[in-house]
Scaffold this motif. Structure first.
Motif, PDB file in Angstrom:
ATOM      1  N   ARG A   1     -79.892 -41.322 -70.068  1.00 24.29           N
ATOM      2  CA  ARG A   1     -79.159 -41.601 -71.323  1.00 24.29           C
ATOM      3  C   ARG A   1     -78.526 -40.334 -71.865  1.00 24.29           C
ATOM      4  O   ARG A   1     -77.453 -40.357 -72.446  1.00 24.29           O
ATOM      5  CB  ARG A   1     -80.035 -42.303 -72.360  1.00 24.29           C
ATOM      6  CG  ARG A   1     -81.114 -41.503 -72.987  1.00 24.29           C
ATOM      7  CD  ARG A   1     -81.902 -42.324 -73.974  1.00 24.29           C
ATOM      8  NE  ARG A   1     -82.530 -43.506 -73.396  1.00 24.29           N
ATOM      9  CZ  ARG A   1     -83.539 -43.482 -72.537  1.00 24.29           C
ATOM     10  NH1 ARG A   1     -84.022 -42.314 -72.109  1.00 24.29           N
ATOM     11  NH2 ARG A   1     -84.076 -44.574 -72.074  1.00 24.29           N
ATOM     12  N   GLU A   2     -79.171 -39.184 -71.612  1.00 26.86           N
ATOM     13  CA  GLU A   2     -78.578 -37.916 -72.065  1.00 26.86           C
ATOM     14  C   GLU A   2     -77.317 -37.592 -71.255  1.00 26.86           C
ATOM     15  O   GLU A   2     -76.307 -37.145 -71.796  1.00 26.86           O
ATOM     16  CB  GLU A   2     -79.622 -36.809 -71.920  1.00 26.86           C
ATOM     17  CG  GLU A   2     -79.195 -35.519 -72.575  1.00 26.86           C
ATOM     18  CD  GLU A   2     -80.270 -34.439 -72.438  1.00 26.86           C
ATOM     19  OE1 GLU A   2     -81.476 -34.757 -72.446  1.00 26.86           O
ATOM     20  OE2 GLU A   2     -79.871 -33.268 -72.306  1.00 26.86           O
ATOM     21  N   LEU A   3     -77.399 -37.870 -69.949  1.00 29.44           N
ATOM     22  CA  LEU A   3     -76.215 -37.676 -69.106  1.00 29.44           C
ATOM     23  C   LEU A   3     -75.068 -38.558 -69.607  1.00 29.44           C
ATOM     24  O   LEU A   3     -73.919 -38.124 -69.718  1.00 29.44           O
ATOM     25  CB  LEU A   3     -76.571 -38.026 -67.661  1.00 29.44           C
ATOM     26  CG  LEU A   3     -75.463 -37.891 -66.620  1.00 29.44           C
ATOM     27  CD1 LEU A   3     -75.063 -36.428 -66.441  1.00 29.44           C
ATOM     28  CD2 LEU A   3     -75.903 -38.465 -65.269  1.00 29.44           C
ATOM     29  N   TYR A   4     -75.398 -39.790 -69.912  1.00 25.32           N
ATOM     30  CA  TYR A   4     -74.380 -40.730 -70.390  1.00 25.32           C
ATOM     31  C   TYR A   4     -73.762 -40.271 -71.710  1.00 25.32           C
ATOM     32  O   TYR A   4     -72.545 -40.235 -71.857  1.00 25.32           O
ATOM     33  CB  TYR A   4     -75.011 -42.120 -70.588  1.00 25.32           C
ATOM     34  CG  TYR A   4     -75.030 -42.968 -69.339  1.00 25.32           C
ATOM     35  CD1 TYR A   4     -74.966 -42.405 -68.084  1.00 25.32           C
ATOM     36  CD2 TYR A   4     -75.114 -44.356 -69.425  1.00 25.32           C
ATOM     37  CE1 TYR A   4     -74.994 -43.190 -66.939  1.00 25.32           C
ATOM     38  CE2 TYR A   4     -75.132 -45.157 -68.290  1.00 25.32           C
ATOM     39  CZ  TYR A   4     -75.078 -44.568 -67.051  1.00 25.32           C
ATOM     40  OH  TYR A   4     -75.090 -45.353 -65.937  1.00 25.32           O
ATOM     41  N   ILE A   5     -74.626 -39.961 -72.690  1.00 26.56           N
ATOM     42  CA  ILE A   5     -74.122 -39.688 -74.046  1.00 26.56           C
ATOM     43  C   ILE A   5     -73.570 -38.265 -74.168  1.00 26.56           C
ATOM     44  O   ILE A   5     -72.470 -38.061 -74.686  1.00 26.56           O
ATOM     45  CB  ILE A   5     -75.223 -39.925 -75.111  1.00 26.56           C
ATOM     46  CG1 ILE A   5     -75.805 -41.342 -74.987  1.00 26.56           C
ATOM     47  CG2 ILE A   5     -74.688 -39.685 -76.529  1.00 26.56           C
ATOM     48  CD1 ILE A   5     -74.837 -42.472 -75.193  1.00 26.56           C
ATOM     49  N   GLU A   6     -74.328 -37.292 -73.658  1.00 24.78           N
ATOM     50  CA  GLU A   6     -73.946 -35.888 -73.882  1.00 24.78           C
ATOM     51  C   GLU A   6     -72.905 -35.378 -72.892  1.00 24.78           C
ATOM     52  O   GLU A   6     -72.322 -34.309 -73.109  1.00 24.78           O
ATOM     53  CB  GLU A   6     -75.192 -34.987 -73.837  1.00 24.78           C
ATOM     54  CG  GLU A   6     -76.199 -35.289 -74.928  1.00 24.78           C
ATOM     55  CD  GLU A   6     -75.613 -35.147 -76.330  1.00 24.78           C
ATOM     56  OE1 GLU A   6     -74.709 -34.310 -76.521  1.00 24.78           O
ATOM     57  OE2 GLU A   6     -76.038 -35.904 -77.221  1.00 24.78           O
ATOM     58  N   TYR A   7     -72.698 -36.085 -71.807  1.00 29.85           N
ATOM     59  CA  TYR A   7     -71.671 -35.664 -70.847  1.00 29.85           C
ATOM     60  C   TYR A   7     -70.562 -36.714 -70.737  1.00 29.85           C
ATOM     61  O   TYR A   7     -69.399 -36.426 -71.037  1.00 29.85           O
ATOM     62  CB  TYR A   7     -72.301 -35.377 -69.478  1.00 29.85           C
ATOM     63  CG  TYR A   7     -73.034 -34.055 -69.481  1.00 29.85           C
ATOM     64  CD1 TYR A   7     -72.418 -32.895 -69.039  1.00 29.85           C
ATOM     65  CD2 TYR A   7     -74.333 -33.966 -69.979  1.00 29.85           C
ATOM     66  CE1 TYR A   7     -73.083 -31.667 -69.073  1.00 29.85           C
ATOM     67  CE2 TYR A   7     -75.004 -32.752 -70.028  1.00 29.85           C
ATOM     68  CZ  TYR A   7     -74.365 -31.609 -69.565  1.00 29.85           C
ATOM     69  OH  TYR A   7     -75.020 -30.397 -69.616  1.00 29.85           O
TER      70      TYR A   7
ATOM     71  N   ILE B   1     -82.383 -34.366 -65.816  1.00 27.29           N
ATOM     72  CA  ILE B   1     -81.781 -34.783 -67.086  1.00 27.29           C
ATOM     73  C   ILE B   1     -82.018 -36.288 -67.255  1.00 27.29           C
ATOM     74  O   ILE B   1     -81.831 -37.064 -66.299  1.00 27.29           O
ATOM     75  CB  ILE B   1     -80.269 -34.459 -67.132  1.00 27.29           C
ATOM     76  CG1 ILE B   1     -79.697 -34.780 -68.528  1.00 27.29           C
ATOM     77  CG2 ILE B   1     -79.480 -35.219 -66.059  1.00 27.29           C
ATOM     78  CD1 ILE B   1     -78.268 -34.323 -68.742  1.00 27.29           C
ATOM     79  N   PRO B   2     -82.483 -36.757 -68.429  1.00 29.75           N
ATOM     80  CA  PRO B   2     -82.618 -38.206 -68.606  1.00 29.75           C
ATOM     81  C   PRO B   2     -81.237 -38.873 -68.518  1.00 29.75           C
ATOM     82  O   PRO B   2     -80.237 -38.309 -68.976  1.00 29.75           O
ATOM     83  CB  PRO B   2     -83.192 -38.333 -70.020  1.00 29.75           C
ATOM     84  CG  PRO B   2     -83.750 -36.982 -70.351  1.00 29.75           C
ATOM     85  CD  PRO B   2     -82.928 -35.988 -69.589  1.00 29.75           C
TER      86      PRO B   2
ATOM     87  N   TYR C   1     -71.655 -28.161 -69.936  1.00 28.54           N
ATOM     88  CA  TYR C   1     -70.756 -29.205 -70.453  1.00 28.54           C
ATOM     89  C   TYR C   1     -69.300 -28.740 -70.398  1.00 28.54           C
ATOM     90  O   TYR C   1     -68.407 -29.498 -69.990  1.00 28.54           O
ATOM     91  CB  TYR C   1     -71.143 -29.591 -71.905  1.00 28.54           C
ATOM     92  CG  TYR C   1     -70.096 -30.494 -72.508  1.00 28.54           C
ATOM     93  CD1 TYR C   1     -70.023 -31.833 -72.135  1.00 28.54           C
ATOM     94  CD2 TYR C   1     -69.119 -29.986 -73.369  1.00 28.54           C
ATOM     95  CE1 TYR C   1     -69.018 -32.653 -72.627  1.00 28.54           C
ATOM     96  CE2 TYR C   1     -68.110 -30.796 -73.858  1.00 28.54           C
ATOM     97  CZ  TYR C   1     -68.063 -32.130 -73.488  1.00 28.54           C
ATOM     98  OH  TYR C   1     -67.050 -32.935 -73.961  1.00 28.54           O
TER      99      TYR C   1
ATOM    100  N   LYS D   1     -69.357 -37.997 -74.474  1.00 23.54           N
ATOM    101  CA  LYS D   1     -68.806 -36.865 -75.229  1.00 23.54           C
ATOM    102  C   LYS D   1     -67.476 -36.388 -74.622  1.00 23.54           C
ATOM    103  O   LYS D   1     -66.503 -36.135 -75.334  1.00 23.54           O
ATOM    104  CB  LYS D   1     -69.834 -35.723 -75.218  1.00 23.54           C
ATOM    105  CG  LYS D   1     -69.488 -34.567 -76.109  1.00 23.54           C
ATOM    106  CD  LYS D   1     -70.633 -33.559 -76.134  1.00 23.54           C
ATOM    107  CE  LYS D   1     -70.182 -32.287 -76.829  1.00 23.54           C
ATOM    108  NZ  LYS D   1     -71.148 -31.206 -76.689  1.00 23.54           N
TER     109      LYS D   1
END
Ligand code: B12
Length: 215
Positions: free
Chosen positions: A42-48, A39-40, A12, A51
């Motif tokens: 939604r995780e790419l969207y939210i955590e990368y 990587i799922p 990140y 964020k």
């Protein structure tokens, strides 16, 4: 096991520093590697994506980066979302339809676009109307597409009167349509202002959204 969060954070950090320096090739390379590692989305969207944009906003608020740097970074995130879009787009008929729009004078469109993509991931057909949409145009579009849900996005608190007016207008024209409202300014909305409308609610985040729309 214990070293995993550290590895994830360092990826990140590299993504954020590439974004701040406008290095879109590195950003894309990191995204490709994350996708290769499954990587799922939604995780790419939210955590990368989300964020890093929140962090860009905070750097900008504290005068540590210029508006130009923020614009370039936002542009890169929008390009990356277009890059991953084919992974979630299925060319099949879908029963449920959503239309997501920013209200008039609301220029923050990345979150609204992300919400559309989350609907697609959950098997919905989505229409992303865009930023700064005037009420009359939105009404026309709802009439044309007849969505099951209308999503309204609001990021700036001074746009709350426009949002309330938009809801009133939609309900006058389409009393039965379900309206969901999201975005960073929802925390400034008084619940009573929304409660008076039927089938209308605030959705606080993507996790709450997915509970609501899972088919
Ligand atoms: C990029 C950006 C801009 C760009 C937007 C360009 C674009 N193509 O979208 C531009 C330059 C236009 C801009 C302008 C302004 N901005 Co600005 N901007 C940002 C920034 C850095 C990123 C926004 C973003 O994309 N975030 C990432 C997305 C993914 O997150 P999100 O929008 O929250 O969306 C998520 C959820 O909220 C939710 N969600 C969103 N919509 C919806 C809808 C539904 C239906 C649902 C269910 C959920 C949902 O789901 C999304 C995914 O999880 C933010 C910083 C931040 N904290 O976000 C500031 C920020 C939003 N901006 C801010 C400000 C002050 C402004 C200006 C007033 C600056 C100025 N003086 O001109 C103007 C206002 C323009 C306007 N009238 O809209 C402030 C807002 C403070 C406030 N709450 O009032 C922020 C927070 C920066 C800060 N830290 O001060 N900005």
């Amino acid at each position: 096991m214990e070293s995993q969060p550290k590895i994830a954070n360092s990826i990140y950090d590299s993504f954020l520093s590439a974004l701040v320096t406008g290095n879109k090739i590195t950003c894309k390379k990191i995204v490709k590697e994350l996708l290769n590692d499954d990587i799922p989305l939604r995780e790419l969207y939210i955590e990368y994506f989300q964020k890093s944009l929140y962090e860009i906003g905070s750097l900008w608020e504290h005068n540590r980066i210029s508006v130009a740097v923020e614009h370039v970074a936002t542009g890169i995130i929008e390009q990356l979302m277009s890059f991953v879009y084919p992974l979630l787009f299925e060319d099949t008929d879908k029963d449920k339809k959503v239309l997501v729009s920013c209200i008039a004078n609301e220029y923050h469109q990345v979150g609204a676009k992300m919400v559309c993509d989350i609907f697609e991931m959950n098997g919905w057909d989505s229409y992303f109307v865009g930023s700064n949409i005037q009420i009359e145009d939105l009404i026309d579009m709802i009439g044309e597409k007849q969505p099951d849900i209308v999503g309204l996005s609001i990021s700036i608190y001074f746009n709350i009167p426009v949002l309330l007016n938009t809801i009133k207008y939609i309900k006058n024209n389409f009393p039965e349509v379900e309206i969901i409202i999201g975005g960073q300014a929802t925390k400034f909305i008084k619940p009573a202002e929304i409660a008076k409308y039927k089938h209308t609610r605030i959705v606080n985040d993507i996790f709450e959204l997915e509970q609501l729309i899972r088919i």
